[in-house]
Design an enzyme around this catalytic site. Structure first.
Site, mmCIF file in Angstrom:
data_model
loop_
_atom_site.group_PDB
_atom_site.id
_atom_site.type_symbol
_atom_site.label_atom_id
_atom_site.label_comp_id
_atom_site.label_asym_id
_atom_site.label_seq_id
_atom_site.Cartn_x
_atom_site.Cartn_y
_atom_site.Cartn_z
ATOM 1 N N ASP A 126 -16.209 39.624 39.951
ATOM 2 C CA ASP A 126 -15.676 40.683 39.194
ATOM 3 C C ASP A 126 -16.487 41.967 39.397
ATOM 4 O O ASP A 126 -16.902 42.397 38.620
ATOM 5 C CB ASP A 126 -16.215 40.326 37.819
ATOM 6 N N GLU B 213 -5.869 40.091 32.584
ATOM 7 C CA GLU B 213 -7.184 40.505 32.400
ATOM 8 C C GLU B 213 -7.739 41.540 33.333
ATOM 9 O O GLU B 213 -6.975 42.088 33.970
ATOM 10 C CB GLU B 213 -8.106 38.932 32.322
HETATM 11 C C1 6LW Z 1 -13.692 36.920 34.207
HETATM 12 C C2 6LW Z 1 -12.090 37.088 34.142
HETATM 13 C C3 6LW Z 1 -12.219 36.361 35.541
HETATM 14 O O1 6LW Z 1 -14.004 37.634 33.072
HETATM 15 O O2 6LW Z 1 -13.052 35.451 35.474
HETATM 16 O O3 6LW Z 1 -11.378 36.403 37.767
HETATM 17 C C4 6LW Z 1 -13.979 35.686 34.451
HETATM 18 N N1 6LW Z 1 -11.445 36.802 36.505
HETATM 19 O O4 6LW Z 1 -11.673 38.342 34.481
HETATM 20 C C5 6LW Z 1 -15.066 35.372 34.575
HETATM 21 O O5 6LW Z 1 -15.624 35.929 35.930
#
Ligand code: 6LW
Length: 521
Positions: free
Chosen positions: A24, A179
């Site tokens: 991240d 996300e």
């Molecule tokens: C993070 C989300 C994700 O918050 O995994 O790969 C979660 N993305 O965006 C935890 O790293």
């Protein structure tokens, strides 16, 4: 001279730019200095922060969350705690915004010295994960993903007060888990970039834009702009690319940092999700194009910023300093009394407690990430004042329910033994036990794509093999979660009355060249 010629070449680099469990990534620029943060889950301190002059060579300068008051991790389960952070710089102040999924959700901390202490948490109302900040015209906007969509609101970053209602901006292109939103402004467009597809093989990065920060946002017809799910990347050693952030360099070039993983033995990866770097250009329709075809490679034969290599870090320590380097982490909020570098000079002393590595609690444990596919790690340990069943040693740990341990244990009377044990989900297995004399015991693990091989020595010269076990049972695909392998030193007592402690004389970690491989992965 050598440094000068390297700087002039300014061509090519190797991914990942930050190897080992560093997922991240988020990046910001201040003048010609770049700062990058990654997520940290149940580990303490939280949110490592790195500095670079060229986006390729990164040096850790500290952590954003160093105090219990900023980072509550008591009884936090594996891969709970701190999710994805974002770092931004505005008007002389650095902001880091993230989520503690095991506590009160989204919060930010701020500082004027990113290598120093950060503020107490400023808690935020808008939910979801992966919060990000965007500053413009005296306003501070927050984006995150409550209710499976990207929402925006205005906040007061000093108080956390939410100043406007949360408004939905985009739901992405239809992938699961939209996300990791970030907003950028370029040439009059607001760009909203997100991750979709989940953090596995279908991971990708998508982008939309609008003339108005509140939308409506139009999706890039060329989405996704980044994914190794594409045809042509099937046998790429890098997979799962996504969760990215953009930065414009001093020379006007644009770059992306993202996470990805490297499957080792078939579809199994050990080192968690790592930080990768990619060049970005803007096409004639003002959309970003990532590394030409949206695919991430290990060998990046592209022009770069003038390179400023940093000294290769020493991965080993003889514990002569009075503090541990930034690469060392505890599990959850540590009980500081159980750790000492001063009780005996040149040794790390760990006090054994009844909290086991298996417990969702705070074992006496301190570890660093596995960062290379091939390595040899070792330590010298002496168990003292021990009662029967007390133990101390070296663990290869994915999480509390998946770890391989090589350790010294007190047996009956005055006997000691060295033990190799596996903990895999519901299964605990003692692979070997060998009686050893009381004294310094050398413990060693050799990592490769396929196996972790364990050995011990009583003189530090001749090592006896204890056993080897397939890496894949510790991999993310088997053990689950968002983290990567740690190599840790630990001490555990059999019962509350124990006075046991362990003195560790050194910890060594040496990356090794990868042996020639035949055929495909
Ligand atoms: C993070 C989300 C994700 O918050 O995994 O790969 C979660 N993305 O965006 C935890 O790293």
């Amino acid at each position: 001279m050598l440094l000068g010629s390297v700087a002039l070449l300014a061509q090519g680099y190797t991914n990942p730019v930050i190897p080992g469990f560093h997922p991240d990534p988020s990046v910001c620029r201040v003048g010609d200095d770049y700062y990058l943060v990654t997520s940290s889950f149940e580990y303490f301190p939280g949110v490592p922060i790195f500095h670079s002059k060229d986006l390729i060579h990164w040096t850790q300068i500290g952590h954003c969350l160093t105090r219990d008051s900023q980072l509550y991790l008591e009884k936090t389960g594996a891969s709970g705690g701190i999710y994805a952070p974002t770092i931004r710089y505005h008007d002389g102040v650095f902001y880091m915004i993230t989520t503690n999924v095991s506590s009160k959700g989204n919060f930010l901390v701020y500082t004027t010295d990113p290598a120093g202490e950060w503020s107490e948490p400023v808690w935020l109302k808008q939910g979801g994960i992966d919060p990000s900040l965007y500053f413009e015209d005296g306003k501070c906007y927050m984006v995150s993903n409550p209710r499976s969509a990207i929402y925006l609101c205005e906040i007061n970053p000093q108080t956390g007060e939410q100043l406007t209602e949360s408004k939905i901006l985009w739901t992405g292109i239809g992938g699961r888990n939209v996300e990791a939103p970030h907003i950028y402004k370029k040439d009059g467009w607001y760009y909203l970039m997100c991750a979709e597809g989940g953090t596995e093989y279908g991971h990708m990065e998508t982008i939309a834009r609008s003339r108005n920060i509140y939308g409506p946002y139009d999706s890039n017809p060329a989405n996704p702009i980044l994914t190794n799910f594409r045809r042509g990347a099937e046998s790429n050693p890098v997979q799962g690319t996504g969760h990215a952030d953009l930065v414009e360099a001093t020379d006007g070039s644009w770059w992306m940092v993202c996470l990805a993983f490297r499957p080792l033995d078939g579809q199994h990866y050990l080192m968690g999700r790592e930080t990768f770097l990619l060049p970005v250009r803007w096409d004639t329709n003002a959309w970003p194009v990532v590394n030409g075809n949206g695919i991430v490679n290990i060998n990046m034969n592209v022009p770069t910023l003038p390179q400023q290599p940093t000294p290769t870090p020493s991965y080993s320590t003889d514990f002569n300093e009075t503090t541990l380097g930034f690469e060392w982490n505890y599990l959850r909020n540590p009980r500081r009394d159980n750790y000492s570098l001063t009780a005996r000079k040149g040794f790390l002393r760990l006090k054994a407690t009844t909290v086991k590595l298996d417990d969702v609690d705070t074992p006496t444990f301190v570890g660093r990430r596995q960062q290379h596919i091939n390595f040899v790690a070792g330590t010298t340990v002496r168990l003292r004042d021990a009662s029967q069943g007390d133990e101390a040693g070296l663990t290869v740990l994915m999480n509390n329910h998946s770890h391989y341990d090589i350790f010294v244990e007190k047996g009956h009377g005055s006997t000691y033994r060295v033990v190799l044990r596996y903990r895999l989900g519901e299964l605990t297995h003692i692979e070997r036990e060998i009686e050893v004399p009381n004294g310094n015991i050398y413990l060693q693990v050799t990592g490769s794509r396929r196996t972790y091989a364990f050995a011990y020595s009583t003189d530090g010269k001749t090592y006896q093999p204890l056993g080897q076990i397939n890496t894949k049972y510790l991999s993310t695909e088997t053990a689950g979660g968002f983290t990567g392998i740690y190599l840790g030193l630990y001490a555990v007592a059999a019962d509350d009355g124990s006075k046991a402690y362990a003195d560790f004389d050194s910890f060594t970690y040496e990356p090794k060249a990868e042996p020639e491989r035949r055929g495909r992965r």
